[in-house]
Structure formats: C-alpha cells, structure tokens
Design a protein around this motif. Structure first.
Motif, short mmCIF file in Angstrom:
data_model
loop_
_atom_site.label_atom_id
_atom_site.label_comp_id
_atom_site.label_asym_id
_atom_site.label_seq_id
_atom_site.Cartn_x
_atom_site.Cartn_y
_atom_site.Cartn_z
N LEU A 40 6.39 4.47 5.06
CA LEU A 40 5.74 4.52 3.76
C LEU A 40 6.62 5.34 2.83
CD1 LEU A 40 3.36 3.79 5.66
CD2 LEU A 40 1.91 5.02 4.09
N LEU A 76 6.80 0.02 3.42
CA LEU A 76 5.68 -0.16 2.51
C LEU A 76 5.98 0.74 1.32
CD1 LEU A 76 2.98 -1.48 1.92
CD2 LEU A 76 1.87 0.42 3.12
N ILE A 78 5.22 2.12 -2.15
CA ILE A 78 3.99 2.31 -2.93
C ILE A 78 4.31 2.72 -4.36
CG2 ILE A 78 1.81 3.57 -3.06
CD1 ILE A 78 2.06 4.02 0.00
N ASN A 81 1.27 6.74 -8.47
CA ASN A 81 0.03 6.80 -9.24
C ASN A 81 0.33 7.30 -10.66
OD1 ASN A 81 0.14 9.37 -7.30
ND2 ASN A 81 -0.69 10.03 -9.26
N LEU A 132 3.28 -2.05 -2.69
CA LEU A 132 1.84 -1.84 -2.72
C LEU A 132 1.49 -1.14 -4.02
CD1 LEU A 132 -0.96 -1.95 -1.37
CD2 LEU A 132 -0.40 0.23 -0.27
N LEU A 134 -1.53 0.40 -5.99
CA LEU A 134 -2.91 0.89 -5.87
C LEU A 134 -3.54 1.24 -7.22
CD1 LEU A 134 -2.30 3.19 -2.77
CD2 LEU A 134 -3.52 1.00 -2.77
N SER A 169 -7.83 5.29 1.23
CA SER A 169 -6.96 5.06 2.39
C SER A 169 -7.19 3.73 3.12
CB SER A 169 -7.03 6.23 3.37
OG SER A 169 -8.33 6.34 3.92
N ASP A 171 -7.26 0.80 1.91
CA ASP A 171 -6.32 -0.18 1.35
C ASP A 171 -4.91 0.06 1.88
OD1 ASP A 171 -8.31 -1.45 0.02
OD2 ASP A 171 -7.70 -0.83 -1.99
N VAL A 172 -4.53 1.31 2.06
CA VAL A 172 -3.22 1.62 2.63
C VAL A 172 -3.19 1.19 4.09
CG1 VAL A 172 -1.53 3.43 3.11
CG2 VAL A 172 -2.86 3.51 0.99
N ARG A 173 -4.24 1.50 4.82
CA ARG A 173 -4.34 1.10 6.23
C ARG A 173 -4.22 -0.42 6.37
NH1 ARG A 173 -9.78 1.73 7.57
NH2 ARG A 173 -9.89 -0.35 6.72
N ALA A 175 -2.78 -2.50 4.33
CA ALA A 175 -1.39 -2.91 4.02
C ALA A 175 -0.47 -2.64 5.21
CB ALA A 175 -0.90 -2.19 2.77
N ILE A 176 -0.67 -1.51 5.87
CA ILE A 176 0.14 -1.19 7.06
C ILE A 176 -0.15 -2.20 8.17
CG2 ILE A 176 0.47 0.49 8.93
CD1 ILE A 176 -0.09 2.69 6.79
#
Length: 179
Positions: A40, A76, A78, A81, A132, A134, A169, A171-173, A175-176
C-alpha cells in the motif's frame, strides 16, 4: 517523515531530509526481499495552483511502483485524502462554532479532480498497480467534510483520525482482497 519514492525524483527529494534517500534505498530492497503480495502506498501529491490545489503523481512514485511490479509485487496506490489546510479539530471542537459543516471546505479548494484524472490516464502503470480513490469517504460533489456520520475525519489539517480510518477500512480491505 520520508516519502516512499525513487530518490532520482529530484523535485520531490528537494523537499525531504537527505537521509530519506538512504531510507528509500533500504526500504525498496527490503520490500523486494520479503516479496509481499501487495504494497500500500500513497499515489498522489498536492501543490498549489493559485488558490486551488493541484494534484499529480510524482515520477519517483511511478518509478518505485514499476520496480515493485517488475519484481512481481502488486501495488495498491491510494489517492491522497483532501488536505483542509486548517486546524480542523480546533474548529470541530470549538464551542463557538455551532455549524460544524463550516469546518469543512469546498471540494474545488482541496482537490484537483481534473489533475488526478489526467495524471491517472497519462501514466502507463503495470497491470499489478491499482489506483484506489477513497474521495467519496471525504467529500460529495460539492464539499469535503470535517465530520462524517458523527465522526471527526481529521486529527489535524490533513491526517485522519483512527476512528474514521476504522470506519472506511472495509473499502481498503476489499481493494486488497481483489489482488
């Protein structure tokens, strides 16, 4: 305080402590040695273009992503933000600010959606590098929030609270898990 980036990116490294070059050389070597399924990493940097933020993908990030991909390691990447550029908790927890929506900022002031889309489209990333975004967790089409669903989003002007990270989290999970 070092960014994960190829030290050949002179523009990015001009802003960093000189020790970050050594740290990055060791970090990339160690990551390749342990050979994880996925890394990540932050994908974008922001700057100012007049009163607006500009968003781009630094060449040093791209270089490292490609190096990991060439070693069979997925990335991944990201999108960063939004940075609200003010002491968000001071506003959110202030007893004199009754309308907490005022603690956020207009999306156009803190994100550069066109720059991000342009950078994402113009850089050829290996298939094992997935972007990714977010942003939907921080902004709607008009505004970026300081509080979402009753949870403080920021612990300062740009870092997220652990409570809010826990909320997003999944959504991150997910994606992983797609790797």
């Amino acid at each position: 305080g070092c960014l994960f980036s190829d030290p050949a990116d002179k523009v990015l490294f001009a802003q960093l402590d000189p020790s970050c070059k050594r740290w990055n050389a060791k970090a990339i070597g160690e990551i390749i040695r342990i050979n994880p399924d996925v890394v990540l990493a932050i994908a974008t940097r922001s700057g100012k273009d007049g009163s607006r933020r500009s968003e781009y993908i630094p060449p040093g990030y791209v270089s490292w992503f490609k190096r990991l991909a060439s070693n069979g390691i997925g990335v991944l990447a990201i999108r960063d933000n939004p940075w609200l550029g003010k002491d968000v908790p001071m506003c959110v927890y202030s007893p004199i600010v009754s309308d907490k929506a005022r603690c956020g900022k207009p999306r156009s002031e803190v994100l550069d959606d066109r720059g991000f889309a342009s950078a994402s489209a113009s850089i050829h990333m290996p298939k094992s590098v997935h972007m990714l975004d977010l942003t939907e967790h921080f902004c709607d089409t008009r505004d970026c929030w300081a509080i979402k669903d009753g949870i403080a989003v920021y612990r300062d002007y740009n870092h997220l609270t652990s409570t809010y990270v826990t909320k997003i989290s999944p959504d991150v999970r997910d994606a992983i898990n797609r790797f």
